[in-house]
Design a protein around this motif. Structure first.
Motif, PDB file in Angstrom:
ATOM      1  N   ASP A   1     -20.328 -53.353 -29.255  1.00  0.00           N
ATOM      2  CA  ASP A   1     -20.347 -52.600 -27.999  1.00  0.00           C
ATOM      3  C   ASP A   1     -18.991 -51.910 -27.816  1.00  0.00           C
ATOM      4  N   ILE A   2     -19.003 -50.588 -27.611  1.00  0.00           N
ATOM      5  CA  ILE A   2     -17.720 -49.879 -27.554  1.00  0.00           C
ATOM      6  C   ILE A   2     -16.890 -50.273 -26.340  1.00  0.00           C
ATOM      7  N   ARG A   3     -17.528 -50.918 -25.349  1.00  0.00           N
ATOM      8  CA  ARG A   3     -16.753 -51.366 -24.192  1.00  0.00           C
ATOM      9  C   ARG A   3     -15.907 -52.593 -24.512  1.00  0.00           C
ATOM     10  N   ASP A   4     -16.186 -53.250 -25.666  1.00  0.00           N
ATOM     11  CA  ASP A   4     -15.414 -54.426 -26.042  1.00  0.00           C
ATOM     12  C   ASP A   4     -14.240 -54.072 -26.956  1.00  0.00           C
ATOM     13  N   VAL A   5     -14.121 -52.779 -27.281  1.00  0.00           N
ATOM     14  CA  VAL A   5     -13.122 -52.362 -28.267  1.00  0.00           C
ATOM     15  C   VAL A   5     -11.949 -51.716 -27.537  1.00  0.00           C
ATOM     16  N   ALA A   6     -10.762 -51.866 -28.092  1.00  0.00           N
ATOM     17  CA  ALA A   6      -9.593 -51.195 -27.492  1.00  0.00           C
ATOM     18  C   ALA A   6      -9.809 -49.681 -27.569  1.00  0.00           C
ATOM     19  N   LEU A   7      -9.501 -48.987 -26.472  1.00  0.00           N
ATOM     20  CA  LEU A   7      -9.734 -47.538 -26.422  1.00  0.00           C
ATOM     21  C   LEU A   7      -9.019 -46.838 -27.564  1.00  0.00           C
ATOM     22  N   GLU A   8      -7.787 -47.251 -27.803  1.00  0.00           N
ATOM     23  CA  GLU A   8      -6.972 -46.588 -28.812  1.00  0.00           C
ATOM     24  C   GLU A   8      -7.673 -46.642 -30.178  1.00  0.00           C
ATOM     25  N   GLU A   9      -8.283 -47.826 -30.463  1.00  0.00           N
ATOM     26  CA  GLU A   9      -8.968 -47.954 -31.744  1.00  0.00           C
ATOM     27  C   GLU A   9     -10.215 -47.065 -31.778  1.00  0.00           C
ATOM     28  N   LEU A  10     -10.918 -47.023 -30.635  1.00  0.00           N
ATOM     29  CA  LEU A  10     -12.117 -46.185 -30.556  1.00  0.00           C
ATOM     30  C   LEU A  10     -11.754 -44.729 -30.852  1.00  0.00           C
ATOM     31  N   TYR A  11     -10.633 -44.271 -30.245  1.00  0.00           N
ATOM     32  CA  TYR A  11     -10.240 -42.877 -30.423  1.00  0.00           C
ATOM     33  C   TYR A  11      -9.867 -42.572 -31.860  1.00  0.00           C
ATOM     34  N   THR A  12      -9.278 -43.551 -32.577  1.00  0.00           N
ATOM     35  CA  THR A  12      -8.907 -43.266 -33.966  1.00  0.00           C
ATOM     36  C   THR A  12     -10.160 -43.202 -34.846  1.00  0.00           C
ATOM     37  N   ARG A  13     -11.246 -43.805 -34.369  1.00  0.00           N
ATOM     38  CA  ARG A  13     -12.453 -43.821 -35.192  1.00  0.00           C
ATOM     39  C   ARG A  13     -13.397 -42.666 -34.879  1.00  0.00           C
ATOM     40  N   VAL A  14     -13.285 -42.096 -33.664  1.00  0.00           N
ATOM     41  CA  VAL A  14     -14.177 -41.010 -33.264  1.00  0.00           C
ATOM     42  C   VAL A  14     -13.330 -39.792 -32.885  1.00  0.00           C
ATOM     43  N   ALA A  15     -13.600 -38.639 -33.488  1.00  0.00           N
ATOM     44  CA  ALA A  15     -12.876 -37.409 -33.130  1.00  0.00           C
ATOM     45  C   ALA A  15     -13.828 -36.484 -32.378  1.00  0.00           C
ATOM     46  N   LEU A  16     -13.345 -35.921 -31.263  1.00  0.00           N
ATOM     47  CA  LEU A  16     -14.207 -35.082 -30.415  1.00  0.00           C
ATOM     48  C   LEU A  16     -13.667 -33.657 -30.310  1.00  0.00           C
ATOM     49  N   LEU A  17     -14.571 -32.696 -30.455  1.00  0.00           N
ATOM     50  CA  LEU A  17     -14.243 -31.320 -30.064  1.00  0.00           C
ATOM     51  C   LEU A  17     -15.030 -31.071 -28.784  1.00  0.00           C
ATOM     52  N   SER A  18     -14.331 -31.024 -27.641  1.00  0.00           N
ATOM     53  CA  SER A  18     -15.053 -30.814 -26.390  1.00  0.00           C
ATOM     54  C   SER A  18     -15.120 -29.323 -26.094  1.00  0.00           C
ATOM     55  N   GLN A  19     -15.925 -28.961 -25.086  1.00  0.00           N
ATOM     56  CA  GLN A  19     -16.087 -27.533 -24.770  1.00  0.00           C
ATOM     57  C   GLN A  19     -14.790 -26.919 -24.281  1.00  0.00           C
ATOM     58  N   ASP A  20     -13.934 -27.739 -23.642  1.00  0.00           N
ATOM     59  CA  ASP A  20     -12.707 -27.174 -23.066  1.00  0.00           C
ATOM     60  C   ASP A  20     -11.453 -27.661 -23.793  1.00  0.00           C
TER      61      ASP A  20
END
Lengths: 554, 566
Positions: free
Chosen positions: A400-419
């Motif tokens: 569950d991604i809510r159990d993971v440290a945010l920093e680790e989540l961000y290193t594993r997922v890269a986002l190109l947002s609209q803005d």
């Protein structure tokens, strides 16, 4: 006012510098008071001394010289240390606020104007400097020096001691307090008026083309002028209150001097007081008022500082939009994603996603389409915990991604947002944000993927070309592609792209989409787009309608 | 600085009051010296000096009133100057054409118009009055003291003039340091604005620690530069204090020694005269001290003006733009003719190369082409927001001869990234026509399909949208901007990517509304979208700075990607 205590720990960290500055300011004022007192006494005493009678000249003249030089030196270092400590404190405050701001990202866009935010961080932080340097320091100095002078007066002329004490309390506490109460609302309004003015300037700079194209210069100018006049009016009101308070202190100290003179003369007539001592008292009291004169000046700024502190406190204590895991578990290897009966609604109750299920295998490429506003971007935001699911769960590699440290989540997922923004920096640094250790070859590969390589090769400074604040030297499409290159460069196993080809022409778009299998080989890709996906892109296609994902109709 | 004239009479009042107050001070000091001297040395009874004490009280009150009056006058004068300067700068921002050049960083511009303008306040409100006081009062005081005791007068004459000299020397260094500090401040503002805008992106890239550290380092840089300024500024005030102390101590010693009979110059000196000299001693230096306290204001104001000029415009060149003329009524769809249009980028590269385009009245033309090929540049040149060489005529009239108001009523251009201003959605739509009735705004919103998302917001069209359009998705912001179009009545409409970010169904409905509105107007649509382009009467392709026609039918069949690639 309460907000000021919020910053107390930062003040405490700089306590040594502030104490030193305070001590030096006490020495400065004490030396000044003593200088005038001794001079008055010396003059009078010598005038009363009969000609030729031996008079100890050496001690008083040495004292006069000594006090003068102590005063000059202590004043110089007091100012230097006080200002340096204040500025160091301001750097601390800025860092502290940024540290506080990041967990609160994304900031509530509809209530916090961007211009407002910039103003908060720069101007508000600066406004805090008046707090110690101009308000707290002089107040303590005035009270300490005042207490010493009052004690001396009690010893030689008790009635003058009482008068002096009363005047001191009025000048250092009562009048400044009245001024604080009087200007409290003006201070808040002032800071807000400046923020509004700033928003108008930002609107005029960033929306310049739209204003010209609609010929609305006069309307925009009228709004700006009105905002500027409001600011002027508030400043004049603030300045008048300060000037009156300052005049009141001036009058008060003047009358105290007269009162002490009067009672001193009475004592002189009855023989209970010497002439030279009377002169010393009068001159010394004159000198000690140096301490009270500055308090009122700074109080006008004090209310502005309090308003700034309140606004800074507000952003620094906003509830974070999402909660960081208390005891984060490590995210296992693997890039498979599972949306399990995920529901999401906007704060106003609009339902966006309803019991949505989606399984993506490691390395799979998935494209999601759907009408505007169907919640496609929300789906991506949930995967990065920019917002959290209301019901259900999202798992990466079975966790569950809510159990993971945010920093680790961000290193594993890269986002190109609209803005996604282009930062005011070189093309190279804009790209390196995603991966600091990337080589030039990596950068060129990323640019090639985003179809931006020929353009950058053609620039005279290449990768070192400075790109403007909102990517102004780049066309909208080029800015978009630079952001795309940045996302591709990120070393994340999962890549999430929100309309990666908006602003691209059809050919470039088709070429980019056709290259996806090669570009993202081995990485899991989740793509939101309105574009036609070419068949050779070999992607799983899904449509988002009514909060659920469907297979597209053939 | 040339700005003083904007203040009116208020500044003169601010200059006059300290001078009057200085004259009163001499009388007050004389009275005080008499009270002390007569009672202590000559044993005059208290009762007979009581009137003198009453006069001292009256003078104290009067001087306090003068101080309040002068201060408020200075503030009012400074406010008038600041507001007038702000209006000029803002007018310049509005009138300015950024052209193809890098637009000024908005953070630095807003720092200029808001903060740097504030920085000139102390110069006018306090420095100028202090400067004039410093020029007159010390001399006046010495003139008064001369007949009482010439030695004291000479002492002041020798010490006082040395002060401005040393301060000027120190001040020269301070100016250079202040300039560096002001530019560090502008950089800090620009850096902040930029990084704040991308806060979310920085966080998702895991850059929160380095970004925070960068902000701290920029702030520490500002601290070091400020310290350099202050060290010199404080040094000059220390020099001043040194001479002032020398003067006061010198007077005290001289008078004391004379009383003791150890100095032969002026044996008949009375205690009244001696005390008067001592009371006046610090006051001779006080105006200079005041000036030193505000000396930094001059350097700060000058640096602020330099920063304003760097980021916005030369102050001298600022002029208030002329008010717009009355609106002009429209005469049917416009004919557009573009001939030999050339636009060159600031690096010298050719963006548009001898481009020609003809638009018949009422015609709809779509222009396609790869991103970055110059479609937007062409539209901006036709809309006269960037300079171009070549000829553009609208209904046969050269573009450069058409009055601004007339042009803006004739031509409406909805840009690719339209600005959503701080305000409600309705206010943003009404931006195109501030006098529009509420019903008209609602109708426009409906036509641009703004209602389809606004209706779901708690406050509907009255929902506040953030500065920069935050809170609206890209497609939503685009539709709000399109709604503006429906409040205008132009002869020529130019739309830049009106249907980006939209799904096929929404795109089709929006195009229905656009083409219905443009049925009796000329229309240019810049687009990447084939469905959009196919609605037009003619499709052109922009490549290598030139426009080439694409036959409608051929394009429709031959380049339909879906069919092509199977």
């Amino acid at each position: 006012m309460k907000a000021l205590f919020f910053f107390a720990p930062l003040f405490r960290a700089r306590l040594r510098g502030f104490s030193l500055a305070l001590l030096l300011s006490l020495i400065t004022i004490a030396a000044g008071t003593a200088l005038l007192g001794v001079s008055g006494w010396f003059l009078t005493a010598t005038a009363l001394t009969a000609l030729g009678v031996s008079f100890n000249l050496f001690a008083p003249s040495a004292a006069v010289r000594g006090f003068s030089f102590i005063r000059i030196l202590s004043r110089y270092f007091e100012k230097l240390i006080g200002h340096n400590t204040t500025l160091a404190l301001l750097s601390d405050v800025r860092r502290f606020l940024f540290e506080r701001l990041f967990p609160r990202v994304p900031l509530p866009a509809r209530s916090l104007r961007h211009g407002d935010l910039v103003s908060r961080l720069t101007a508000d932080v600066d406004a805090l400097d008046t707090l110690f340097l101009l308000a707290i320091g002089p107040l303590i100095a005035a009270l300490v020096i005042g207490a010493i002078v009052a004690a001396v007066l009690f010893a030689v002329l008790p009635v003058a001691g009482w008068i002096y004490l009363a005047a001191l309390l009025a000048a250092a506490i009562a009048i400044p307090l009245a001024l604080v109460i009087q200007t409290d609302r003006t201070g808040t309004a002032l800071v807000e008026a400046a923020a509004i003015l700033r928003t108008h300037v930002l609107d005029a700079t960033l929306g310049h083309d739209d204003i010209v194209l609609f010929g609305q210069q006069d309307v925009v100018r009228a709004r700006f002028t009105a905002a500027g006049n409001t600011l002027s009016r508030l400043r004049k009101r603030q300045s008048l209150a300060t000037a009156i308070a300052s005049g009141a202190v001036q009058t008060l100290t003047g009358f105290v001097l007269i009162a002490i003179l009067y009672f001193g003369l009475v004592a002189l007539e009855t023989g209970t007081l010497d002439g030279p001592i009377l002169a010393a008292i009068v001159f010394g009291v004159m000198g000690s008022f140096e301490a009270t004169a500055t308090i009122v000046r700074s109080v006008g700024k004090f209310s502005a500082a309090a308003a700034s502190a309140a606004r800074l406190h507000e952003i620094a204590t906003m509830p974070p939009p999402i909660r960081e895991a208390q005891r984060p578990v490590p995210l296992p290897k693997g890039t498979d994603i599972a949306f399990k009966s995920v529901s999401f609604a906007y704060p106003d109750g609009t339902k966006v996603l309803q019991h949505l299920d989606l399984d993506i295998a490691s390395g799979e490429h998935v494209a999601i389409t759907g009408i505007s506003g169907s919640g496609k971007s929300t789906l991506l935001n949930l995967l990065l915990r920019i917002e959290d699911v209301r019901e259900g769960a999202i798992e990466i590699a079975g966790t569950d991604i809510r159990d993971v440290a945010l920093e680790e989540l961000y290193t594993r997922v890269a986002l190109l947002s609209q803005d996604s923004p282009v930062f005011l920096d070189t093309i190279r640094n804009n790209l390196l944000l995603a991966r600091t250790d990337a080589s030039d070859a990596d950068l060129w590969t990323a640019l090639r993927t985003a179809r931006l390589e020929p353009f950058v090769r053609g620039l005279p400074s290449g990768l070192d070309t400075l790109v403007g604040e909102t990517g102004t030297t780049l066309s909208v499409g080029q800015a978009r592609r630079l952001c795309l290159a940045r996302t591709v460069l990120a070393p994340a196993g999962i890549v999430v792209l929100d309309e990666p080809t908006s602003g691209l022409d059809a050919e470039t778009e088709a070429a980019f989409l056709a290259d996806i299998p090669g570009t993202f080989r081995g990485r899991t890709l989740l793509l939101v787009t309105h574009a036609q996906i070419p068949e050779n892109a070999r992607m799983r296609m899904l449509v988002l309608t009514n909060g659920q994902l469907m297979e597209p109709k053939q | 600085m040339g700005l003083r004239g904007l203040a009116g009479g208020a500044l003169n009042l601010a200059i006059a009051t300290p001078l009057v107050s200085g004259v009163l001070l001499v009388i007050q000091a004389a009275l005080l010296a008499n009270v002390l001297g007569l009672t202590i040395e000559d044993g005059v009874p208290l009762l007979s000096v009581a009137p003198l004490i009453g006069w001292i009280a009256a003078l104290i009150l009067l001087r306090a009133l003068l101080a309040v009056l002068g201060e408020q006058a200075g503030q009012a004068g400074a406010e008038a100057i600041k507001q007038s300067l702000r209006e000029k700068l803002f007018g310049h921002l509005l009138a300015g054409r950024h052209g193809l050049h890098l637009a000024p960083a908005s953070g630095a511009v807003s720092a200029g118009v808001v903060d740097q303008v504030e920085a000139i306040e102390p110069f006018f409100a306090r420095y100028i009055p202090a400067m004039i006081s410093a020029a007159f009062l010390p001399v006046a005081f010495v003139v008064v003291l001369m007949p009482i005791d010439w030695i004291v007068g000479v002492l002041f004459l020798l010490t006082a003039p040395a002060i401005p000299l040393f301060m000027a020397l120190a001040g020269m260094g301070a100016q250079a340091a202040t300039d560096r500090q002001a530019s560090a401040f502008a950089r800090l503002s620009g850096h902040f604005a930029d990084r704040l805008r991308g806060l979310t992106t920085l966080k998702l890239l895991g850059r929160q620690k380095t970004a925070t550290e960068e902000v701290y380092l920029a702030s520490e840089d500002l601290r070091r530069r400020t310290n350099a300024v202050l060290r010199i500024a404080f040094l000059s005030s220390a020099i001043l204090e040194f001479f002032a102390a020398l003067g006061v101590a010198g007077v005290a010693l001289y008078v004391g020694l004379t009383f003791l009979g150890l100095l032969p110059f002026h044996p008949e000196l009375t205690l009244v005269a001696g005390l008067f000299a001592l009371i006046m001693a610090p006051e001779v230096y006080q105006p200079l001290r005041q000036l030193a306290a505000h000396y930094h204001d001059r350097a700060a104001a000058r640096s602020a003006l330099v920063e304003i000029e760097r980021h916005i415009a030369k102050i001298d060149a600022l002029a208030l733009a002329s008010p717009a003329a009355a609106p002009v009524t429209r005469h049917g769809p416009a004919a557009l003719s573009v001939r030999a249009l050339d636009v060159v980028s600031e690096t010298g590269a050719s963006i548009l190369n001898h481009l020609s385009l003809d638009l018949r009245p009422g015609e709809a033309v779509a222009i396609m082409g790869p991103s970055g090929c110059g479609k937007t540049t062409l539209a901006r040149a036709i809309a006269r927001i960037i300079p171009a060489s070549g000829s553009i005529t609208l209904d046969g009239r050269p573009l450069e001869e058409i009055a601004e108001t007339h042009l803006r009523n004739t031509l409406v251009f909805i840009t690719q990234k339209p600005r959503i201003f701080h305000g409600t959605i309705a206010e943003n739509i009404a931006f195109a026509a501030p006098d529009a009735a509420e019903s008209a705004i609602h109708a426009a919103a409906e036509r641009a399909l703004v209602n389809s998302f606004a209706d779901e917001l708690p406050n509907g069209l009255n929902t506040l949208v953030g500065e920069g359009g935050a809170g609206l998705s890209g497609g939503q912001a685009q539709r709000v901007a399109l709604a503006r179009l429906f409040l205008t009545d132009p002869s020529l409409v130019i739309l830049d990517e009106p249907t980006a970010h939209l799904d096929g169904d929404t795109e089709a409905r929006l195009l229905d509304a656009i083409f219905e509105f443009c049925s009796d107007r000329s229309l240019i649509i810049l687009t990447h979208s084939r469905p959009t382009a196919h609605r037009a009467d003619r499709i052109l392709r922009l490549a290598a700075g030139e426009l080439l026609p694409i036959p409608h039918r051929l394009h429709a069949v031959g380049e339909n990607r879906g069919d092509n690639r199977t």
